[in-house]
Design a protein around this motif. Structure first.
Motif, PDB file in Angstrom:
ATOM      1  N   ASP A 253      -1.300  -7.206  -2.533  1.00  0.00           N
ATOM      2  CA  ASP A 253      -0.840  -8.269  -3.503  1.00  0.00           C
ATOM      3  C   ASP A 253       0.886  -8.201  -3.350  1.00  0.00           C
ATOM      4  O   ASP A 253       1.540  -8.272  -4.454  1.00  0.00           O
ATOM      5  CB  ASP A 253      -1.028  -8.346  -4.951  1.00  0.00           C
ATOM      6  CG  ASP A 253      -0.834  -9.669  -5.554  1.00  0.00           C
ATOM      7  OD1 ASP A 253      -0.573 -10.566  -4.776  1.00  0.00           O
ATOM      8  OD2 ASP A 253      -0.635  -9.623  -6.540  1.00  0.00           O
ATOM      9  N   ASP A 254       1.215  -8.274  -2.240  1.00  0.00           N
ATOM     10  CA  ASP A 254       2.733  -8.189  -1.632  1.00  0.00           C
ATOM     11  C   ASP A 254       3.063  -9.456  -0.910  1.00  0.00           C
ATOM     12  O   ASP A 254       4.290  -9.089  -0.378  1.00  0.00           O
ATOM     13  CB  ASP A 254       2.916  -6.803  -1.144  1.00  0.00           C
ATOM     14  CG  ASP A 254       2.311  -6.672   0.071  1.00  0.00           C
ATOM     15  OD1 ASP A 254       1.508  -7.427   0.634  1.00  0.00           O
ATOM     16  OD2 ASP A 254       2.461  -5.590   0.660  1.00  0.00           O
ATOM     17  N   SER A 255       2.503 -10.605  -0.717  1.00  0.00           N
ATOM     18  CA  SER A 255       2.905 -11.618  -0.085  1.00  0.00           C
ATOM     19  C   SER A 255       4.349 -12.106  -0.536  1.00  0.00           C
ATOM     20  O   SER A 255       4.900 -12.890   0.164  1.00  0.00           O
ATOM     21  CB  SER A 255       1.994 -12.612   0.048  1.00  0.00           C
ATOM     22  OG  SER A 255       1.599 -13.114  -1.497  1.00  0.00           O
ATOM     23  N   HIS A 256       4.813 -11.683  -1.824  1.00  0.00           N
ATOM     24  CA  HIS A 256       5.984 -12.447  -2.364  1.00  0.00           C
ATOM     25  C   HIS A 256       7.175 -11.298  -2.059  1.00  0.00           C
ATOM     26  O   HIS A 256       8.223 -11.723  -2.183  1.00  0.00           O
ATOM     27  CB  HIS A 256       5.841 -12.523  -3.911  1.00  0.00           C
ATOM     28  CG  HIS A 256       5.619 -11.059  -4.633  1.00  0.00           C
ATOM     29  ND1 HIS A 256       4.513 -10.522  -4.667  1.00  0.00           N
ATOM     30  CD2 HIS A 256       6.599 -10.250  -5.055  1.00  0.00           C
ATOM     31  CE1 HIS A 256       4.260  -9.182  -5.138  1.00  0.00           C
ATOM     32  NE2 HIS A 256       5.713  -8.817  -5.410  1.00  0.00           N
ATOM     33  N   SER A 257       7.249 -10.144  -1.478  1.00  0.00           N
ATOM     34  CA  SER A 257       7.842  -9.390  -1.088  1.00  0.00           C
ATOM     35  C   SER A 257       9.013  -9.739   0.210  1.00  0.00           C
ATOM     36  O   SER A 257       8.203 -10.449   0.818  1.00  0.00           O
ATOM     37  CB  SER A 257       7.539  -7.709  -0.822  1.00  0.00           C
ATOM     38  OG  SER A 257       6.658  -7.757   0.199  1.00  0.00           O
ATOM     39  N   HIS A 258       9.881  -9.238   0.177  1.00  0.00           N
ATOM     40  CA  HIS A 258      10.784  -9.638   1.276  1.00  0.00           C
ATOM     41  C   HIS A 258      10.202  -9.208   2.538  1.00  0.00           C
ATOM     42  O   HIS A 258      10.656 -10.320   3.409  1.00  0.00           O
ATOM     43  CB  HIS A 258      12.460  -9.178   0.894  1.00  0.00           C
ATOM     44  CG  HIS A 258      12.515  -7.853   1.798  1.00  0.00           C
ATOM     45  ND1 HIS A 258      12.005  -6.792   1.348  1.00  0.00           N
ATOM     46  CD2 HIS A 258      13.124  -7.746   2.861  1.00  0.00           C
ATOM     47  CE1 HIS A 258      12.495  -5.779   2.175  1.00  0.00           C
ATOM     48  NE2 HIS A 258      12.934  -6.279   3.013  1.00  0.00           N
TER      49      HIS A 258
ATOM     50  N   VAL B  75      -6.347   2.104   6.288  1.00  0.00           N
ATOM     51  CA  VAL B  75      -5.157   2.963   6.975  1.00  0.00           C
ATOM     52  C   VAL B  75      -4.727   1.870   8.201  1.00  0.00           C
ATOM     53  O   VAL B  75      -3.646   1.576   8.139  1.00  0.00           O
ATOM     54  CB  VAL B  75      -5.732   4.110   7.531  1.00  0.00           C
ATOM     55  CG1 VAL B  75      -4.421   4.695   8.359  1.00  0.00           C
ATOM     56  CG2 VAL B  75      -5.952   5.041   6.273  1.00  0.00           C
ATOM     57  N   LEU B  76      -5.795   1.328   8.857  1.00  0.00           N
ATOM     58  CA  LEU B  76      -5.522   0.316   9.812  1.00  0.00           C
ATOM     59  C   LEU B  76      -4.995  -0.931   9.391  1.00  0.00           C
ATOM     60  O   LEU B  76      -3.882  -1.539   9.869  1.00  0.00           O
ATOM     61  CB  LEU B  76      -6.655   0.250  10.831  1.00  0.00           C
ATOM     62  CG  LEU B  76      -7.052   1.309  11.693  1.00  0.00           C
ATOM     63  CD1 LEU B  76      -8.440   0.854  12.611  1.00  0.00           C
ATOM     64  CD2 LEU B  76      -5.780   1.954  12.773  1.00  0.00           C
TER      65      LEU B  76
ATOM     66  N   HIS C 199       1.035  -4.545   7.303  1.00  0.00           N
ATOM     67  CA  HIS C 199       2.204  -4.225   5.960  1.00  0.00           C
ATOM     68  C   HIS C 199       3.048  -3.288   6.229  1.00  0.00           C
ATOM     69  O   HIS C 199       4.538  -3.563   5.828  1.00  0.00           O
ATOM     70  CB  HIS C 199       1.171  -3.588   4.717  1.00  0.00           C
ATOM     71  CG  HIS C 199       0.076  -4.466   4.376  1.00  0.00           C
ATOM     72  ND1 HIS C 199       0.473  -5.418   3.498  1.00  0.00           N
ATOM     73  CD2 HIS C 199      -1.090  -4.620   4.499  1.00  0.00           C
ATOM     74  CE1 HIS C 199      -0.598  -6.208   2.959  1.00  0.00           C
ATOM     75  NE2 HIS C 199      -1.716  -5.809   3.936  1.00  0.00           N
ATOM     76  N   LEU C 200       3.077  -2.319   7.069  1.00  0.00           N
ATOM     77  CA  LEU C 200       4.287  -1.538   7.531  1.00  0.00           C
ATOM     78  C   LEU C 200       5.208  -2.068   8.281  1.00  0.00           C
ATOM     79  O   LEU C 200       4.673  -2.899   9.337  1.00  0.00           O
ATOM     80  CB  LEU C 200       3.662  -0.121   8.105  1.00  0.00           C
ATOM     81  CG  LEU C 200       4.429   0.866   8.598  1.00  0.00           C
ATOM     82  CD1 LEU C 200       5.249   1.306   7.368  1.00  0.00           C
ATOM     83  CD2 LEU C 200       4.038   1.907   9.403  1.00  0.00           C
ATOM     84  N   ARG C 201       6.302  -2.115   7.866  1.00  0.00           N
ATOM     85  CA  ARG C 201       7.564  -2.587   8.786  1.00  0.00           C
ATOM     86  C   ARG C 201       8.516  -1.719   8.963  1.00  0.00           C
ATOM     87  O   ARG C 201       9.067  -1.132   7.923  1.00  0.00           O
ATOM     88  CB  ARG C 201       7.965  -3.708   7.988  1.00  0.00           C
ATOM     89  CG  ARG C 201       7.001  -5.025   7.543  1.00  0.00           C
ATOM     90  CD  ARG C 201       6.803  -5.702   8.886  1.00  0.00           C
ATOM     91  NE  ARG C 201       6.075  -7.080   8.627  1.00  0.00           N
ATOM     92  CZ  ARG C 201       4.594  -7.023   8.625  1.00  0.00           C
ATOM     93  NH1 ARG C 201       3.984  -5.935   8.758  1.00  0.00           N
ATOM     94  NH2 ARG C 201       3.910  -8.326   8.367  1.00  0.00           N
TER      95      ARG C 201
END
Length: 431
Positions: free
Chosen positions: A67-72, A323-324, A330-332
Protein backbone atom coordinates in the motif's frame (compact mmCIF):
# COMPACT_ATOMS: atom_id res chain seq x y z
CA UNK A 1 28.89 -50.00 36.80
CA UNK A 2 28.45 -53.72 36.51
CA UNK A 3 26.51 -53.13 33.31
CA UNK A 4 29.25 -50.94 31.86
CA UNK A 5 31.93 -53.46 32.86
CA UNK A 6 30.04 -56.29 31.20
CA UNK A 7 29.38 -54.39 28.02
CA UNK A 8 32.82 -52.92 27.56
CA UNK A 9 34.05 -49.41 26.83
CA UNK A 10 34.04 -49.92 23.06
CA UNK A 11 30.37 -50.89 23.01
CA UNK A 12 29.41 -47.97 25.25
CA UNK A 13 31.23 -45.54 22.98
CA UNK A 14 29.50 -47.01 19.95
CA UNK A 15 26.13 -46.73 21.71
CA UNK A 16 26.59 -43.03 22.52
CA UNK A 17 27.82 -42.27 18.98
CA UNK A 18 24.74 -43.99 17.58
CA UNK A 19 22.43 -42.00 19.85
CA UNK A 20 24.16 -38.73 18.85
CA UNK A 21 23.86 -39.50 15.13
CA UNK A 22 20.23 -40.50 15.56
CA UNK A 23 19.34 -37.27 17.35
CA UNK A 24 21.21 -35.19 14.77
CA UNK A 25 19.51 -36.88 11.82
CA UNK A 26 16.10 -36.54 13.46
CA UNK A 27 16.68 -32.83 14.08
CA UNK A 28 17.81 -32.21 10.49
CA UNK A 29 14.86 -34.17 9.10
CA UNK A 30 12.41 -32.25 11.26
CA UNK A 31 13.94 -28.90 10.29
CA UNK A 32 13.90 -29.71 6.58
CA UNK A 33 10.36 -31.06 6.77
CA UNK A 34 9.05 -28.06 8.68
CA UNK A 35 10.75 -25.35 6.65
CA UNK A 36 11.36 -27.02 3.29
CA UNK A 37 13.22 -23.93 2.15
CA UNK A 38 16.46 -25.66 1.29
CA UNK A 39 14.73 -27.86 -1.26
CA UNK A 40 13.50 -24.98 -3.40
CA UNK A 41 17.07 -23.99 -4.24
CA UNK A 42 18.71 -27.40 -4.35
CA UNK A 43 15.97 -29.14 -6.32
CA UNK A 44 16.61 -29.86 -9.99
CA UNK A 45 13.81 -31.64 -11.90
CA UNK A 46 14.71 -35.02 -13.33
CA UNK A 47 12.31 -34.50 -16.22
CA UNK A 48 11.19 -31.53 -18.35
CA UNK A 49 7.61 -32.53 -17.48
CA UNK A 50 8.02 -32.63 -13.69
CA UNK A 51 5.23 -31.09 -11.61
CA UNK A 52 4.35 -30.50 -7.99
CA UNK A 53 7.82 -30.52 -6.46
CA UNK A 54 7.12 -27.27 -4.56
CA UNK A 55 3.78 -28.40 -3.18
CA UNK A 56 5.08 -28.73 0.40
CA UNK A 57 6.76 -25.33 0.44
CA UNK A 58 4.46 -23.10 2.46
CA UNK A 59 4.17 -19.39 1.82
CA UNK A 60 3.17 -16.60 4.23
CA UNK A 61 0.04 -17.14 6.30
CA UNK A 62 -1.57 -14.05 4.80
CA UNK A 63 -1.11 -12.67 1.30
CA UNK A 64 1.18 -9.64 1.21
CA UNK A 65 -0.37 -6.43 -0.05
CA UNK A 66 1.67 -3.30 -0.80
CA UNK A 67 0.00 0.00 0.00
CA UNK A 68 2.64 2.48 -1.13
CA UNK A 69 1.11 3.96 -4.28
CA UNK A 70 1.10 7.35 -2.54
CA UNK A 71 4.88 7.34 -1.97
CA UNK A 72 7.10 9.53 -4.16
CA UNK A 73 8.76 6.52 -5.80
CA UNK A 74 5.40 5.49 -7.29
CA UNK A 75 3.64 8.83 -7.62
CA UNK A 76 6.13 9.84 -10.31
CA UNK A 77 5.54 6.72 -12.41
CA UNK A 78 4.27 7.11 -15.94
CA UNK A 79 2.24 4.00 -16.80
CA UNK A 80 0.65 5.40 -19.95
CA UNK A 81 2.20 2.86 -22.31
CA UNK A 82 1.52 -0.08 -19.98
CA UNK A 83 -2.08 1.01 -19.53
CA UNK A 84 -2.60 1.39 -23.29
CA UNK A 85 -1.08 -2.03 -23.91
CA UNK A 86 -3.46 -3.44 -21.28
CA UNK A 87 -6.38 -2.33 -23.45
CA UNK A 88 -4.80 -3.08 -26.83
CA UNK A 89 -3.22 -6.48 -26.11
CA UNK A 90 -5.80 -8.39 -24.09
CA UNK A 91 -4.34 -11.40 -22.29
CA UNK A 92 -6.32 -14.14 -20.57
CA UNK A 93 -4.24 -16.12 -18.06
CA UNK A 94 -5.40 -19.48 -16.79
CA UNK A 95 -3.43 -21.09 -14.00
CA UNK A 96 -3.36 -24.84 -13.44
CA UNK A 97 -3.81 -25.67 -9.75
CA UNK A 98 -5.35 -28.34 -7.51
CA UNK A 99 -7.55 -28.42 -4.40
CA UNK A 100 -4.50 -28.94 -2.17
CA UNK A 101 -2.66 -25.97 -3.71
CA UNK A 102 -5.39 -23.35 -3.59
CA UNK A 103 -4.38 -22.00 -0.18
CA UNK A 104 -0.66 -22.73 -0.33
CA UNK A 105 0.16 -21.58 -3.88
CA UNK A 106 -2.66 -20.32 -6.08
CA UNK A 107 -3.72 -17.47 -3.79
CA UNK A 108 -0.17 -16.10 -3.92
CA UNK A 109 -0.36 -16.00 -7.72
CA UNK A 110 -3.59 -14.04 -7.38
CA UNK A 111 -1.94 -11.61 -4.93
CA UNK A 112 1.07 -10.97 -7.20
CA UNK A 113 1.34 -11.23 -10.97
CA UNK A 114 -2.09 -12.68 -11.72
CA UNK A 115 -3.91 -9.41 -11.05
CA UNK A 116 -2.24 -7.83 -14.11
CA UNK A 117 -3.92 -10.19 -16.59
CA UNK A 118 -7.03 -8.89 -18.32
CA UNK A 119 -8.76 -12.07 -17.19
CA UNK A 120 -7.40 -14.46 -14.54
CA UNK A 121 -8.80 -17.99 -14.17
CA UNK A 122 -7.73 -20.83 -11.88
CA UNK A 123 -8.41 -24.35 -13.16
CA UNK A 124 -8.78 -27.21 -10.68
CA UNK A 125 -10.58 -30.53 -10.41
CA UNK A 126 -12.80 -29.12 -7.66
CA UNK A 127 -14.61 -25.79 -7.51
CA UNK A 128 -13.42 -23.27 -4.93
CA UNK A 129 -15.62 -20.22 -4.48
CA UNK A 130 -13.19 -18.24 -2.36
CA UNK A 131 -10.23 -18.06 -4.77
CA UNK A 132 -12.26 -18.67 -6.99
CA UNK A 133 -11.25 -21.82 -8.87
CA UNK A 134 -13.20 -23.50 -11.64
CA UNK A 135 -13.99 -27.16 -11.06
CA UNK A 136 -13.28 -29.10 -14.25
CA UNK A 137 -14.77 -32.55 -14.75
CA UNK A 138 -11.43 -34.34 -14.62
CA UNK A 139 -9.61 -36.50 -12.12
CA UNK A 140 -6.81 -34.92 -10.10
CA UNK A 141 -3.22 -36.12 -10.34
CA UNK A 142 0.05 -35.50 -12.16
CA UNK A 143 -0.74 -38.25 -14.65
CA UNK A 144 -3.91 -36.48 -15.72
CA UNK A 145 -2.59 -33.01 -16.61
CA UNK A 146 -3.26 -33.42 -20.32
CA UNK A 147 -6.93 -34.02 -19.58
CA UNK A 148 -7.05 -30.96 -17.34
CA UNK A 149 -5.33 -28.84 -20.00
CA UNK A 150 -7.83 -29.86 -22.68
CA UNK A 151 -10.78 -29.24 -20.38
CA UNK A 152 -9.39 -25.84 -19.35
CA UNK A 153 -8.94 -24.63 -22.94
CA UNK A 154 -12.44 -25.90 -23.79
CA UNK A 155 -13.83 -23.79 -20.95
CA UNK A 156 -11.85 -20.73 -22.06
CA UNK A 157 -13.02 -21.12 -25.66
CA UNK A 158 -16.66 -21.52 -24.63
CA UNK A 159 -16.76 -18.67 -22.10
CA UNK A 160 -14.07 -16.12 -23.05
CA UNK A 161 -13.06 -16.40 -26.72
CA UNK A 162 -14.11 -12.81 -27.49
CA UNK A 163 -12.80 -11.38 -24.21
CA UNK A 164 -9.11 -11.67 -25.10
CA UNK A 165 -6.67 -11.86 -28.01
CA UNK A 166 -4.04 -14.11 -26.41
CA UNK A 167 -4.49 -17.04 -24.02
CA UNK A 168 -1.69 -18.01 -21.63
CA UNK A 169 -1.41 -21.21 -19.62
CA UNK A 170 0.79 -21.20 -16.51
CA UNK A 171 1.36 -23.36 -13.42
CA UNK A 172 0.72 -22.20 -9.86
CA UNK A 173 4.49 -22.04 -9.32
CA UNK A 174 5.08 -19.85 -12.40
CA UNK A 175 5.79 -16.12 -12.00
CA UNK A 176 5.00 -13.86 -14.97
CA UNK A 177 5.67 -10.22 -15.81
CA UNK A 178 2.51 -9.64 -17.82
CA UNK A 179 3.53 -6.16 -19.03
CA UNK A 180 6.53 -7.74 -20.75
CA UNK A 181 4.27 -10.34 -22.34
CA UNK A 182 2.11 -7.58 -23.83
CA UNK A 183 5.23 -5.71 -24.98
CA UNK A 184 6.37 -8.85 -26.79
CA UNK A 185 2.97 -9.55 -28.37
CA UNK A 186 1.80 -6.09 -29.36
CA UNK A 187 3.20 -6.13 -32.93
CA UNK A 188 1.93 -9.67 -33.54
CA UNK A 189 -1.51 -10.54 -34.84
CA UNK A 190 -3.84 -12.81 -32.82
CA UNK A 191 -5.38 -13.90 -36.14
CA UNK A 192 -2.13 -15.70 -37.01
CA UNK A 193 -1.93 -19.39 -35.99
CA UNK A 194 1.04 -19.15 -33.59
CA UNK A 195 2.04 -19.88 -30.00
CA UNK A 196 5.01 -18.76 -27.92
CA UNK A 197 6.94 -19.96 -24.87
CA UNK A 198 10.24 -21.64 -23.98
CA UNK A 199 10.85 -23.73 -27.07
CA UNK A 200 12.02 -27.31 -26.60
CA UNK A 201 12.88 -29.60 -29.52
CA UNK A 202 12.71 -33.39 -28.91
CA UNK A 203 9.88 -35.46 -30.38
CA UNK A 204 8.18 -32.60 -32.25
CA UNK A 205 9.69 -31.37 -35.52
CA UNK A 206 9.04 -27.64 -34.97
CA UNK A 207 9.42 -27.95 -31.20
CA UNK A 208 7.00 -27.56 -28.30
CA UNK A 209 6.72 -25.10 -25.42
CA UNK A 210 7.68 -25.91 -21.83
CA UNK A 211 4.52 -26.22 -19.77
CA UNK A 212 6.02 -24.92 -16.54
CA UNK A 213 7.55 -21.85 -18.16
CA UNK A 214 4.11 -21.05 -19.53
CA UNK A 215 2.97 -20.69 -23.12
CA UNK A 216 0.56 -18.37 -24.91
CA UNK A 217 -1.76 -19.17 -27.82
CA UNK A 218 -3.14 -16.68 -30.31
CA UNK A 219 -6.91 -16.56 -30.75
CA UNK A 220 -6.55 -18.42 -34.05
CA UNK A 221 -4.37 -21.11 -32.44
CA UNK A 222 -6.94 -21.64 -29.68
CA UNK A 223 -9.78 -21.78 -32.21
CA UNK A 224 -8.02 -24.44 -34.30
CA UNK A 225 -7.15 -26.46 -31.19
CA UNK A 226 -10.76 -26.61 -30.00
CA UNK A 227 -12.67 -26.82 -33.28
CA UNK A 228 -10.36 -29.12 -35.23
CA UNK A 229 -7.98 -30.85 -32.85
CA UNK A 230 -8.93 -31.57 -29.26
CA UNK A 231 -11.57 -34.23 -30.04
CA UNK A 232 -9.93 -35.58 -33.18
CA UNK A 233 -7.87 -38.73 -32.42
CA UNK A 234 -5.90 -38.29 -35.64
CA UNK A 235 -4.60 -34.92 -34.46
CA UNK A 236 -4.60 -34.84 -30.65
CA UNK A 237 -4.07 -37.58 -28.10
CA UNK A 238 -7.26 -38.84 -26.51
CA UNK A 239 -7.53 -39.58 -22.79
CA UNK A 240 -5.66 -37.87 -19.98
CA UNK A 241 -2.23 -39.48 -20.14
CA UNK A 242 0.94 -38.09 -21.64
CA UNK A 243 3.02 -35.01 -20.96
CA UNK A 244 0.76 -31.97 -21.25
CA UNK A 245 3.24 -29.64 -22.97
CA UNK A 246 4.54 -32.28 -25.37
CA UNK A 247 1.05 -33.38 -26.39
CA UNK A 248 0.01 -29.76 -26.92
CA UNK A 249 3.04 -29.22 -29.16
CA UNK A 250 2.26 -32.31 -31.26
CA UNK A 251 -1.36 -31.34 -31.60
CA UNK A 252 -0.70 -27.73 -32.63
CA UNK A 253 1.94 -28.75 -35.16
CA UNK A 254 -0.58 -31.03 -36.91
CA UNK A 255 -3.03 -28.12 -36.94
CA UNK A 256 -0.56 -25.86 -38.72
CA UNK A 257 0.06 -23.65 -35.69
CA UNK A 258 3.58 -22.20 -35.79
CA UNK A 259 5.95 -22.54 -32.83
CA UNK A 260 7.17 -18.95 -32.58
CA UNK A 261 10.55 -17.57 -31.54
CA UNK A 262 10.23 -15.56 -28.31
CA UNK A 263 13.89 -14.53 -27.90
CA UNK A 264 14.87 -10.87 -27.85
CA UNK A 265 17.10 -9.05 -30.35
CA UNK A 266 20.22 -10.29 -28.50
CA UNK A 267 19.11 -13.92 -28.58
CA UNK A 268 18.22 -13.96 -24.87
CA UNK A 269 15.23 -16.01 -23.72
CA UNK A 270 12.02 -14.51 -22.32
CA UNK A 271 10.36 -17.68 -20.93
CA UNK A 272 12.34 -19.61 -18.30
CA UNK A 273 11.74 -23.14 -16.95
CA UNK A 274 13.60 -22.55 -13.64
CA UNK A 275 13.98 -19.91 -10.95
CA UNK A 276 16.25 -16.92 -11.81
CA UNK A 277 19.20 -18.24 -9.79
CA UNK A 278 19.44 -21.43 -11.83
CA UNK A 279 19.68 -19.46 -15.07
CA UNK A 280 21.86 -16.59 -13.88
CA UNK A 281 24.57 -18.50 -11.99
CA UNK A 282 26.78 -20.70 -14.22
CA UNK A 283 27.45 -24.20 -12.96
CA UNK A 284 24.23 -24.81 -11.01
CA UNK A 285 22.67 -26.88 -13.77
CA UNK A 286 24.77 -30.04 -14.36
CA UNK A 287 26.30 -30.42 -17.81
CA UNK A 288 24.70 -33.86 -18.24
CA UNK A 289 21.21 -32.60 -17.36
CA UNK A 290 18.33 -33.07 -19.82
CA UNK A 291 17.89 -29.29 -20.03
CA UNK A 292 20.84 -28.74 -22.37
CA UNK A 293 19.55 -31.27 -24.92
CA UNK A 294 15.95 -30.06 -24.83
CA UNK A 295 16.42 -26.40 -25.74
CA UNK A 296 15.53 -25.60 -29.33
CA UNK A 297 18.07 -22.76 -29.36
CA UNK A 298 21.49 -22.98 -27.64
CA UNK A 299 20.88 -22.48 -23.93
CA UNK A 300 22.91 -19.85 -22.11
CA UNK A 301 23.73 -19.22 -18.47
CA UNK A 302 24.94 -16.10 -16.73
CA UNK A 303 24.39 -12.57 -18.00
CA UNK A 304 23.25 -13.76 -21.43
CA UNK A 305 20.59 -16.14 -20.10
CA UNK A 306 17.69 -13.81 -19.76
CA UNK A 307 16.13 -10.91 -21.62
CA UNK A 308 15.79 -7.57 -19.85
CA UNK A 309 12.13 -8.00 -20.75
CA UNK A 310 11.84 -11.54 -19.34
CA UNK A 311 8.30 -12.85 -19.09
CA UNK A 312 8.24 -15.98 -16.89
CA UNK A 313 10.17 -18.10 -14.38
CA UNK A 314 9.14 -21.55 -13.16
CA UNK A 315 9.46 -23.60 -9.93
CA UNK A 316 8.93 -20.37 -7.98
CA UNK A 317 7.87 -21.17 -4.38
CA UNK A 318 5.31 -18.89 -2.68
CA UNK A 319 7.85 -16.85 -0.72
CA UNK A 320 9.83 -16.11 -3.86
CA UNK A 321 6.64 -14.89 -5.56
CA UNK A 322 6.69 -11.92 -3.20
CA UNK A 323 10.44 -11.44 -3.52
CA UNK A 324 10.10 -11.14 -7.31
CA UNK A 325 7.06 -8.91 -6.89
CA UNK A 326 9.11 -6.54 -4.73
CA UNK A 327 12.13 -6.45 -7.01
CA UNK A 328 10.14 -5.98 -10.22
CA UNK A 329 7.47 -3.52 -9.07
CA UNK A 330 8.70 -1.75 -5.93
CA UNK A 331 12.49 -1.52 -5.61
CA UNK A 332 13.86 1.65 -7.21
CA UNK A 333 17.46 2.82 -7.72
CA UNK A 334 17.24 6.49 -6.79
CA UNK A 335 18.34 8.94 -9.46
CA UNK A 336 18.05 6.56 -12.40
CA UNK A 337 15.18 6.86 -14.83
CA UNK A 338 13.95 3.35 -15.50
CA UNK A 339 12.61 2.24 -18.86
CA UNK A 340 10.27 -0.47 -17.67
CA UNK A 341 7.18 1.52 -18.72
CA UNK A 342 8.65 2.86 -21.95
CA UNK A 343 9.10 1.35 -25.38
CA UNK A 344 12.86 1.33 -26.12
CA UNK A 345 13.65 3.37 -29.22
CA UNK A 346 16.49 1.12 -30.30
CA UNK A 347 14.14 -1.84 -30.67
CA UNK A 348 11.91 -0.17 -33.27
CA UNK A 349 12.31 1.17 -36.78
CA UNK A 350 10.54 4.19 -38.29
CA UNK A 351 7.31 2.22 -38.73
CA UNK A 352 7.11 1.39 -35.02
CA UNK A 353 7.90 -2.26 -35.66
CA UNK A 354 10.77 -4.17 -33.96
CA UNK A 355 13.73 -3.98 -36.32
CA UNK A 356 14.36 -7.72 -36.08
CA UNK A 357 10.80 -8.64 -37.05
CA UNK A 358 11.21 -8.38 -40.84
CA UNK A 359 9.02 -11.40 -41.43
CA UNK A 360 6.28 -9.99 -39.22
CA UNK A 361 6.52 -6.56 -40.89
CA UNK A 362 6.22 -8.01 -44.40
CA UNK A 363 3.31 -10.18 -43.28
CA UNK A 364 1.49 -7.15 -41.92
CA UNK A 365 2.03 -5.18 -45.16
CA UNK A 366 0.80 -8.10 -47.23
CA UNK A 367 -2.36 -8.39 -45.13
CA UNK A 368 -3.01 -4.67 -45.46
CA UNK A 369 -2.76 -4.96 -49.25
CA UNK A 370 -5.09 -7.95 -49.21
CA UNK A 371 -7.79 -5.99 -47.41
CA UNK A 372 -7.45 -7.51 -43.91
CA UNK A 373 -6.72 -4.07 -42.57
CA UNK A 374 -9.04 -3.09 -39.72
CA UNK A 375 -7.20 -4.47 -36.69
CA UNK A 376 -3.80 -4.20 -38.32
CA UNK A 377 -4.37 -0.52 -39.10
CA UNK A 378 -5.38 -0.02 -35.47
CA UNK A 379 -2.05 -1.51 -34.44
CA UNK A 380 -0.13 0.78 -36.77
CA UNK A 381 -2.00 3.76 -35.33
CA UNK A 382 -1.19 2.50 -31.87
CA UNK A 383 2.51 2.41 -32.76
CA UNK A 384 2.30 6.14 -33.49
CA UNK A 385 0.38 6.67 -30.26
CA UNK A 386 3.17 4.94 -28.30
CA UNK A 387 5.69 7.31 -29.88
CA UNK A 388 3.59 10.28 -28.77
CA UNK A 389 3.31 8.92 -25.21
CA UNK A 390 7.06 8.40 -25.08
CA UNK A 391 7.71 11.99 -26.21
CA UNK A 392 5.26 13.30 -23.57
CA UNK A 393 7.02 11.17 -20.96
CA UNK A 394 10.40 12.66 -21.90
CA UNK A 395 9.00 16.21 -21.67
CA UNK A 396 7.46 15.48 -18.27
CA UNK A 397 10.76 14.02 -17.07
CA UNK A 398 12.66 17.11 -18.25
CA UNK A 399 10.21 19.44 -16.45
CA UNK A 400 10.45 17.41 -13.24
CA UNK A 401 14.24 17.43 -13.45
CA UNK A 402 14.28 21.23 -13.80
CA UNK A 403 12.17 21.56 -10.67
CA UNK A 404 14.46 19.23 -8.77
CA UNK A 405 17.53 21.15 -9.91
CA UNK A 406 15.98 24.37 -8.62
CA UNK A 407 15.65 22.83 -5.14
CA UNK A 408 19.21 21.50 -4.91
CA UNK A 409 20.96 23.07 -1.92
CA UNK A 410 24.52 22.30 -3.02
CA UNK A 411 25.98 25.19 -5.06
CA UNK A 412 25.64 24.19 -8.69
CA UNK A 413 28.90 25.86 -9.66
CA UNK A 414 30.88 23.30 -7.66
CA UNK A 415 29.31 20.25 -9.25
CA UNK A 416 28.01 21.47 -12.62
CA UNK A 417 30.67 19.78 -14.72
CA UNK A 418 30.15 16.47 -12.92
CA UNK A 419 26.36 16.65 -13.36
CA UNK A 420 26.70 17.45 -17.06
CA UNK A 421 29.06 14.54 -17.51
CA UNK A 422 26.73 12.14 -15.66
CA UNK A 423 23.73 13.35 -17.68
CA UNK A 424 25.57 12.76 -20.94
CA UNK A 425 26.43 9.22 -19.85
CA UNK A 426 22.83 8.45 -18.85
CA UNK A 427 21.43 9.95 -22.05
CA UNK A 428 23.81 7.90 -24.17
CA UNK A 429 22.63 4.75 -22.36
CA UNK A 430 18.98 5.58 -23.03
CA UNK A 431 19.65 6.34 -26.69
Amino acid sequence: MAFLTGVGKTHVTTLFIGIFIGISVSFMWKYTESSGRLLSYEYLPISPHSHGENDKLAGPKDSLVWDDSHSHSHSGENRSVANDLYNKVRVLCWVMTSPNNVASKARHVKATWGKRCNILLFMSSKRNGELPAIGLEVEEGRNNLWAKTKAAFKYVYAKHLEDADWFMKADDDTYAVVENLRHFLYDKSPTDPVFFGRRFKPMVKQGFMSGGAGYVLSKEALTRFITKGVDNPEICRMGGGGAEDLEMGRCLERLGVEAGDSRDELGRERFHPFIPEHHLIPGILPKDMWYWKYNYYPAKQGKDCCSDYAITFHYVPPNMMYVLEYFVYHLRPYGIETAKDRVPKTSFNNEGVPAQSNKSRESRKEKLLNGDSVKLQERLNFDKHVDKLQQDSEKAYSSEKELLDAKVLIPKTTVKSEIDEDNMIEKSKLL
